[in-house]
Each structure stands twice: as C-alpha cells, then as structure tokens.
Design an enzyme around this catalytic site. Structure first.
Site, PDB file in Angstrom:
ATOM      1  N   CYS A  91       0.824  -1.213   0.000  1.00  0.00           N
ATOM      2  CA  CYS A  91       0.000   0.000   0.000  1.00  0.00           C
ATOM      3  C   CYS A  91       0.858   1.262   0.000  1.00  0.00           C
ATOM      4  O   CYS A  91       1.719   1.422   0.871  1.00  0.00           O
ATOM      5  CB  CYS A  91      -0.901  -0.025   1.234  1.00  0.00           C
ATOM      6  SG  CYS A  91      -1.718   1.538   1.574  1.00  0.00           S
ATOM      7  N   TRP A  95      -7.476  -6.767   5.672  1.00  0.00           N
ATOM      8  CA  TRP A  95      -6.096  -7.229   5.504  1.00  0.00           C
ATOM      9  C   TRP A  95      -5.842  -8.359   6.506  1.00  0.00           C
ATOM     10  O   TRP A  95      -6.351  -8.333   7.624  1.00  0.00           O
ATOM     11  CB  TRP A  95      -5.122  -6.091   5.790  1.00  0.00           C
ATOM     12  CG  TRP A  95      -5.208  -4.943   4.842  1.00  0.00           C
ATOM     13  CD1 TRP A  95      -6.052  -3.863   4.929  1.00  0.00           C
ATOM     14  CD2 TRP A  95      -4.432  -4.750   3.652  1.00  0.00           C
ATOM     15  NE1 TRP A  95      -5.837  -3.009   3.874  1.00  0.00           N
ATOM     16  CE2 TRP A  95      -4.841  -3.525   3.079  1.00  0.00           C
ATOM     17  CE3 TRP A  95      -3.424  -5.478   3.029  1.00  0.00           C
ATOM     18  CZ2 TRP A  95      -4.282  -3.018   1.906  1.00  0.00           C
ATOM     19  CZ3 TRP A  95      -2.863  -4.972   1.867  1.00  0.00           C
ATOM     20  CH2 TRP A  95      -3.288  -3.765   1.306  1.00  0.00           C
ATOM     21  N   THR A 114      -8.663   0.054   6.989  1.00  0.00           N
ATOM     22  CA  THR A 114      -7.571   0.564   6.179  1.00  0.00           C
ATOM     23  C   THR A 114      -6.205   0.451   6.844  1.00  0.00           C
ATOM     24  O   THR A 114      -6.086   0.422   8.068  1.00  0.00           O
ATOM     25  CB  THR A 114      -7.819   2.043   5.813  1.00  0.00           C
ATOM     26  OG1 THR A 114      -7.752   2.828   7.003  1.00  0.00           O
ATOM     27  CG2 THR A 114      -9.187   2.230   5.165  1.00  0.00           C
ATOM     28  N   VAL A 115      -5.184   0.399   6.007  1.00  0.00           N
ATOM     29  CA  VAL A 115      -3.798   0.566   6.439  1.00  0.00           C
ATOM     30  C   VAL A 115      -3.279   1.855   5.815  1.00  0.00           C
ATOM     31  O   VAL A 115      -3.746   2.236   4.742  1.00  0.00           O
ATOM     32  CB  VAL A 115      -2.919  -0.634   6.014  1.00  0.00           C
ATOM     33  CG1 VAL A 115      -3.285  -1.878   6.767  1.00  0.00           C
ATOM     34  CG2 VAL A 115      -2.957  -0.882   4.516  1.00  0.00           C
ATOM     35  N   TYR A 159      -5.592   6.853  -9.076  1.00  0.00           N
ATOM     36  CA  TYR A 159      -6.771   6.063  -8.755  1.00  0.00           C
ATOM     37  C   TYR A 159      -8.008   6.572  -9.478  1.00  0.00           C
ATOM     38  O   TYR A 159      -8.877   5.792  -9.860  1.00  0.00           O
ATOM     39  CB  TYR A 159      -6.994   6.047  -7.236  1.00  0.00           C
ATOM     40  CG  TYR A 159      -5.917   5.267  -6.539  1.00  0.00           C
ATOM     41  CD1 TYR A 159      -5.940   3.886  -6.533  1.00  0.00           C
ATOM     42  CD2 TYR A 159      -4.848   5.914  -5.943  1.00  0.00           C
ATOM     43  CE1 TYR A 159      -4.931   3.162  -5.932  1.00  0.00           C
ATOM     44  CE2 TYR A 159      -3.829   5.201  -5.339  1.00  0.00           C
ATOM     45  CZ  TYR A 159      -3.869   3.817  -5.338  1.00  0.00           C
ATOM     46  OH  TYR A 159      -2.858   3.107  -4.760  1.00  0.00           O
TER      47      TYR A 159
END
Length: 362
Positions: A71, A104, A138-139, A202
């Site tokens: 990421c 994750w 999220t990370v 993105y």
C-alpha cells in the site's frame, strides 16, 4: 468506495461471499475517495477528550504500526518511521499483499497471526474499539497494544506526528522532514500532489466512464508535467533536503511503471521516460530508508489480484524490468543534502527486510 486499495468494509458477493468485485468501480461515475478517518492522534501532551474518548500519549512500545508493504499510503509511514529511527519505539506489523472484502490479513506471519497483537485480521482491532465499524478497514493503522484497539488510520497526520510528536525517540541524526520554516510550502505541494497525483492515478484506474477517465487522465498529466518542470532545477521538492513532500510523492512514483501505467491506464508515458522525475525517483530509491522499503512483488500481487473490477483474471504481469532503479541518477549536480545536518539511517531492522528477489536488481 472508501480508501482505494485499503477499502475492505463491504462484501461484494463472489463465490466466497467476500469478493472485492464491485468495491472499486462504480459504473458511469468518477472515483471519489472517502477521506473520513479515525482522527485520534498520539501526542506528547495527550489528555482525555471531552466526549469520553481516551487520550493517546506518546509512549515507546505501546503502539504497533500495521502497514502493508503493498500500500502506498502505508509505505509512507514505514519510510518515515525508518528515516527518524522510530523502530524501537513503534513496532511494525506487516499484513500480506492481498485481502478480501473483509480485511487485511497477517498471512505472512507464522500461523497467520500477528505475533504482537495476536489477531488474524486487522478488522479485529477496528471492531474491538468500534463494533461493526462501517468504513474501510484501512492501512496504515496504529493499534494500542495493551487494549488491542485501533487508535487511528489517519495516514496524512500520522507521518507528521512521527516528525513532531515523537521527537523524544528520534535517532541521533534524524532528518527534519517537516521543518517549521518550510511547512507552508510543504503543505501546498502536498495538497497538489495528493489530489492530482497520489489520488489522481486512482481516479484514472477506477473511473466508471470514459468521460471520468479522460478528465482524470488530463488532470494527472498536467501535474506530472508540473513536477517534471519543478524538478528540473532542484534536487528535492521543497528546500535542499528530503522532506515529508518527497516521501509522499515517492511511494506513487515507485508504483508507477509496475502498476499505474498499465493497470490504471496512466499510460501517456512511463516514469522512466520522464528524465527529471525518473532521475529524482532513482535518487530517492537509492537513499537509505526509501528503496529498501519497496517490495515490487507484493505491490504487483496486491493491485492485480485484489482489483477484480479492472483485472478479473487476476493475472500478475511479469514485468517491468527493474534494474534501472539502480542506475546512476546524476542528481547530485543540483546540490542539496539529502539529510541536511543529519545522517542516513542504519541497516534495516532484522525481520523488516524486503525479501530477496522482491526489490530492484539487475
């Protein structure tokens, strides 16, 4: 959906009920990133909030940074942690490169369990504090080890706090990544880089219509040309040393040719065809703390396997050739001192090295 490659809150169907199909691209619409994060901060003078939320004081050994190598947003925190020498103060958990719609996972660790947090999925730390947390799991995320609860996933603030709140635990010779006299300029550059480049790729990749893609493509390349011109006469983005601005741009550039050029259709040029940006990216890559955090194998596996909407076959390309990252860049001729009055970080902490064959090699 929320935060691009980290958006894992909603199952989208599929054969196992947890496919990511439909999670990234909305037909006929442009991609809009959810930028609502858990805004708690870990600070020197932490105090409980008026709403009963806990205060999160800076404390060595208390927090674990969960940051997947794949990421780009998480990669920033790993770089800053290493440059500042915070490895002893903040431990690092590393999920694998792929995930389903839930979360994750720590599939690279023995038994698929994070050895410090004792969990299989990052989702568990979010749910422990916020049962049924409705947004993206999220990370990067900072987790309070004693309670097992997520503290924050606010990645833009996280690295700034590493620089300004964790100074007691910086290594001798740590660079000034967010110096006060340059903060206004750094903030201005960061804003454009985020909206047009970091997030711009993105908007191209997850565009739901030709019109949305065309508009995103134009915006991206307008700013890539601006960066190419800006870096023609200066070695770094702001000032004559490495700053937070360079960290934020670098993680996108490192993924550009392996992923964004083809997978996200950002294909006017390869990074390697833009002399100033390519030289700048190589300069940083060859600087301790940058290239030694880049795992190209995990990066490609993540994007090409997880993004079922735009790569339904899940085939991971073999290329590109990566030896060019190690070629001389010649950027020293522009002056500048990468670490200012400081020094480079030492060797990568044992257990945090990029796996052999996963980095750049000839």
């Amino acid at each position: 959906m929320s935060q691009e490659t980290e958006s894992t809150s909603t199952a989208a169907g599929g054969t196992n009920g947890h496919s990511t199909r439909g999670a990234y691209v909305t037909g006929g619409a442009e991609f809009t990133r959810d930028t609502n994060y858990i805004e708690d901060r870990i600070t020197k003078d932490a105090a409980p909030g008026s709403n009963g939320e806990p205060g999160w004081p800076v404390e060595a050994g208390r927090y674990r940074l969960v940051a997947a190598r794949a990421c780009p947003w998480a990669n920033r925190t790993v770089i800053v942690r290493r440059l500042l020498g915070l490895e002893e103060a903040i431990s690092l958990g590393q999920p694998g490169p792929t995930h389903d719609a839930r979360s994750w996972t720590f599939d690279l660790d023995p038994g698929g369990v994070d050895p410090v947090l004792g969990i299989e999925r990052l989702q568990e730390a979010y749910f422990k504090r916020f049962p049924g947390y409705p947004r993206g799991i999220t990370v990067p995320a900072l987790v309070d080890v004693p309670s097992g609860e997520v503290v924050t996933n606010n990645f833009p603030q996280m690295t700034l706090d590493f620089s300004t709140e964790w100074t007691e635990f910086h290594r001798p010779g740590a660079p000034q990544l967010y110096p006060e006299h340059l903060r206004d300029e750094i903030d201005q550059v960061n804003k454009r880089v985020f909206t047009e480049v970091n997030n711009g790729v993105y908007r191209c990749g997850f565009a739901g219509s030709q019109e949305a893609y065309d508009a995103a493509y134009e915006r991206l390349w307008t700013s890539m040309d601006w960066l190419e011109d800006r870096l023609s006469g200066q070695r770094f983005l702001v000032g004559d040393t490495i700053t937070e601005a360079d960290v934020r741009l670098f993680t996108t550039l490192a993924r550009f040719d392996p992923v964004y050029h083809g997978h996200f259709k950002c294909n006017r040029q390869k990074l390697s065809e833009m002399p100033n940006l390519w030289g700048y990216a190589r300069d940083l890559f060859q600087t301790p703390g940058f290239g030694d955090t880049i795992d190209f194998v995990q990066i490609k596996r993540h994007y090409y396997i997880v993004h079922e909407d735009i790569n339904p076959t899940g085939i991971v390309p073999a290329g590109p050739e990566l030896g060019g990252w190690l070629e001389e860049h010649g950027r020293e001729s522009l002056g500048g001192r990468p670490f200012g009055d400081g020094t480079p970080p030492g060797p990568v902490r044992p257990g945090e090295e990029v796996a052999p064959g996963h980095g750049a090699f000839r």
